[in-house]
Design an enzyme around this catalytic site. Structure first.
Site, short mmCIF file in Angstrom:
data_model
loop_
_atom_site.label_atom_id
_atom_site.label_comp_id
_atom_site.label_asym_id
_atom_site.label_seq_id
_atom_site.Cartn_x
_atom_site.Cartn_y
_atom_site.Cartn_z
N SER A 11 0.83 -1.21 0.00
CA SER A 11 0.00 0.00 0.00
C SER A 11 0.86 1.25 0.00
O SER A 11 1.96 1.26 0.57
CB SER A 11 -0.90 -0.01 1.24
OG SER A 11 -1.54 1.23 1.41
N TYR A 62 -1.94 -0.97 10.76
CA TYR A 62 -2.20 -1.56 9.44
C TYR A 62 -1.06 -1.20 8.49
O TYR A 62 -0.45 -2.08 7.88
CB TYR A 62 -3.54 -1.04 8.87
CG TYR A 62 -3.61 -1.19 7.38
CD1 TYR A 62 -3.36 -0.11 6.54
CD2 TYR A 62 -3.84 -2.43 6.80
CE1 TYR A 62 -3.37 -0.26 5.16
CE2 TYR A 62 -3.84 -2.59 5.42
CZ TYR A 62 -3.60 -1.49 4.62
OH TYR A 62 -3.59 -1.64 3.24
N LYS A 109 2.21 -3.55 6.58
CA LYS A 109 2.62 -3.56 5.16
C LYS A 109 4.13 -3.31 5.05
O LYS A 109 4.83 -3.96 4.29
CB LYS A 109 1.85 -2.50 4.37
CG LYS A 109 0.36 -2.82 4.20
CD LYS A 109 0.14 -4.15 3.47
CE LYS A 109 -1.32 -4.49 3.31
NZ LYS A 109 -1.54 -5.82 2.75
C1 WQD Z 1 -9.75 9.19 1.03
C2 WQD Z 1 -10.01 10.67 1.29
C3 WQD Z 1 -10.48 11.23 3.57
C4 WQD Z 1 -14.34 9.28 3.93
C5 WQD Z 1 -7.10 4.25 3.15
C6 WQD Z 1 -5.97 3.38 3.62
C7 WQD Z 1 -5.29 2.75 2.43
C8 WQD Z 1 -6.30 1.99 1.64
C9 WQD Z 1 -7.41 2.94 1.18
C10 WQD Z 1 -6.41 -0.32 2.30
C11 WQD Z 1 -9.35 11.16 2.57
C12 WQD Z 1 -11.67 11.55 2.67
C13 WQD Z 1 -13.13 9.73 3.43
C14 WQD Z 1 -15.36 10.22 4.23
C15 WQD Z 1 -13.93 11.99 3.52
N1 WQD Z 1 -6.85 0.94 2.41
N2 WQD Z 1 -12.94 11.05 3.23
N3 WQD Z 1 -15.11 11.55 4.02
O1 WQD Z 1 -7.45 7.17 3.89
O2 WQD Z 1 -6.59 7.64 1.52
O3 WQD Z 1 -6.58 5.31 2.38
O4 WQD Z 1 -7.99 3.50 2.37
O5 WQD Z 1 -5.58 -0.78 1.60
O6 WQD Z 1 -4.29 1.89 2.88
O7 WQD Z 1 -5.03 4.19 4.29
O8 WQD Z 1 -8.73 6.40 1.82
O9 WQD Z 1 -11.09 6.50 1.16
O10 WQD Z 1 -10.51 6.51 3.65
O11 WQD Z 1 -10.06 8.52 2.25
O12 WQD Z 1 -13.72 13.20 3.34
O13 WQD Z 1 -16.48 9.88 4.71
O14 WQD Z 1 -11.41 10.85 1.46
O15 WQD Z 1 -10.31 12.27 4.51
O16 WQD Z 1 -8.89 12.47 2.34
P1 WQD Z 1 -7.30 6.75 2.47
P2 WQD Z 1 -10.18 6.93 2.25
#
Ligand code: WQD
Length: 349
Positions: free
Chosen positions: A130, A155, A159
């Protein structure tokens, strides 16, 4: 091109990325063998895969970290040519609350598989890593040589540790050729809407929360912060269509088949090379699906990285792979999948 008897074990093969990869493996002429304990996946995903392929796929229900269970699979399947290892816990927030569960599961399963590969002389491994290993990069786009930062969560740490385990195992001279694919943000679903993301409970990730809000399952979406240093103040990510990501795993196997070395460890960024903000995602979703999304701007989410997107020239060149699908394609496919789920849930007794 391998014939259909080239068997590939896919751990976590009923999961979100695993199921899409099983489809692409079959299309590429491999025989995928699904290993899944269904802790984080549903049997309906296997049915969905078979509906897409018009073909049964082999499934062994169990824990890929159980050596005897896996020995039995390999004994029954004989010429297994490689393993793609997806099976891992992946909820960032949960890993903070339950670190031991994450360290035990995510690391033990890899250790067991590496021992098994040595014992059973299986020489190729593609590992699901990741972009979280980069933390907040100092420079963008982030390359495979960008420094890894202290993980923001157990998590992410699992990785990083798994990558080090693979590197040290190869350095020890064990006859395995391995690739770690550092995923950016996987989104979307197969165009057939037969398979897609099945978040358990309230989604942590952005796109399933968007589609569930648009479908009326969630009342509203909260955008976590709009005071970041980006064009619209919201966080920036590299969102990659899950089908492109699945194809990258097939390309990684082909890459390993081309390699003449006995032992190797390579890392590749698997992204589009383009950054999109949270508001870009929302606006694109509304446009391509002609739906209005109910969202508000809320406070930042602790631990969020401000900006990250991939430099993908190494994957493009070495893997002969490049993302083909756009953010709009992914958001269209996600919505079609959500509507199918909603329809199915209405038909449930
Ligand atoms: C993306 C953006 C949030 C939800 C994580 C893990 C990564 C992978 C993917 C497993 C961020 C914003 C989110 C919401 C929002 N997982 N957001 N409102 O955090 O980049 O990555 O998930 O492999 O390893 O770290 O993904 O989709 O959670 O967030 O504003 O209700 O969307 O703040 O900026 P992230 P995400």
């Amino acid at each position: 091109m391998p014939d259909q008897t080239s068997k590939v074990i896919v751990t976590g093969g009923a999961g979100y990325i695993g199921s899409h990869t099983v489809v692409e493996l079959f299309h590429a002429g491999y025989e995928p063998i699904i290993i899944d304990n269904f802790v984080n996946a549903e049997k309906s995903a296997v049915k969905g895969i078979e509906n897409i392929l018009g073909h049964k796929v082999k499934l062994y229900e169990g824990d890929c970290g159980n050596m005897d269970f896996m020995r039995n699979v390999i004994r029954q399947e004989k010429n297994v040519s490689g393993i793609i290892h997806f099976a891992a816990y992946k909820a960032v927030g949960e890993s903070v609350a339950q670190p031991l569960k994450y360290y035990r599961n995510n690391i033990d399963t890899l250790l067991s598989l590496l021992e098994l590969m040595h014992e059973q002389t299986i020489s190729r491994l593609v590992f699901s890593s990741s972009c979280t290993v980069y933390g907040q990069p100092d420079a963008l786009p982030v390359t495979e040589q960008s420094p890894k930062k202290p993980a923001e969560s157990p998590y992410g740490n699992t990785k990083q540790i798994c990558e080090e385990i693979m590197e040290d195992t190869v350095k020890s001279g064990m006859a395995i050729k391995t690739v770690a694919l550092r995923y950016f943000n996987p989104i979307g679903a197969h165009e057939s809407a037969e398979i897609g993301e099945l978040p358990l409970g309230v989604p942590n990730n952005l796109v399933p929360f968007v589609t569930q809000t648009a479908a009326g399952i969630r009342e509203k979406l909260t955008v976590f912060g709009n005071d970041y240093n980006t064009h619209d103040g919201t966080c920036l990510r590299d969102y990659i269509h899950v089908v492109d990501l699945a194809k990258a795993h097939v390309s990684a196997l082909h890459y390993l088949e081309r390699k003449s070395e006995k032992s190797s460890y390579d890392v590749f960024n698997i992204g589009t090379g383009k950054g999109s903000t949270v508001l870009d995602v929302i606006k694109t979703f509304e446009e391509v699906n002609q739906v209005k999304l109910n969202y508000t701007i809320g406070p930042r989410r602790p631990g969020d990285v401000e900006k990250v997107y991939a430099e993908v020239s190494q994957a493009n060149a070495a893997l002969r792979w490049k993302a083909q699908l756009s953010l709009a394609d992914a958001l269209k496919d996600s919505w079609r999948w959500q509507l199918k789920l909603k329809k199915k849930s209405k038909q449930l007794p």
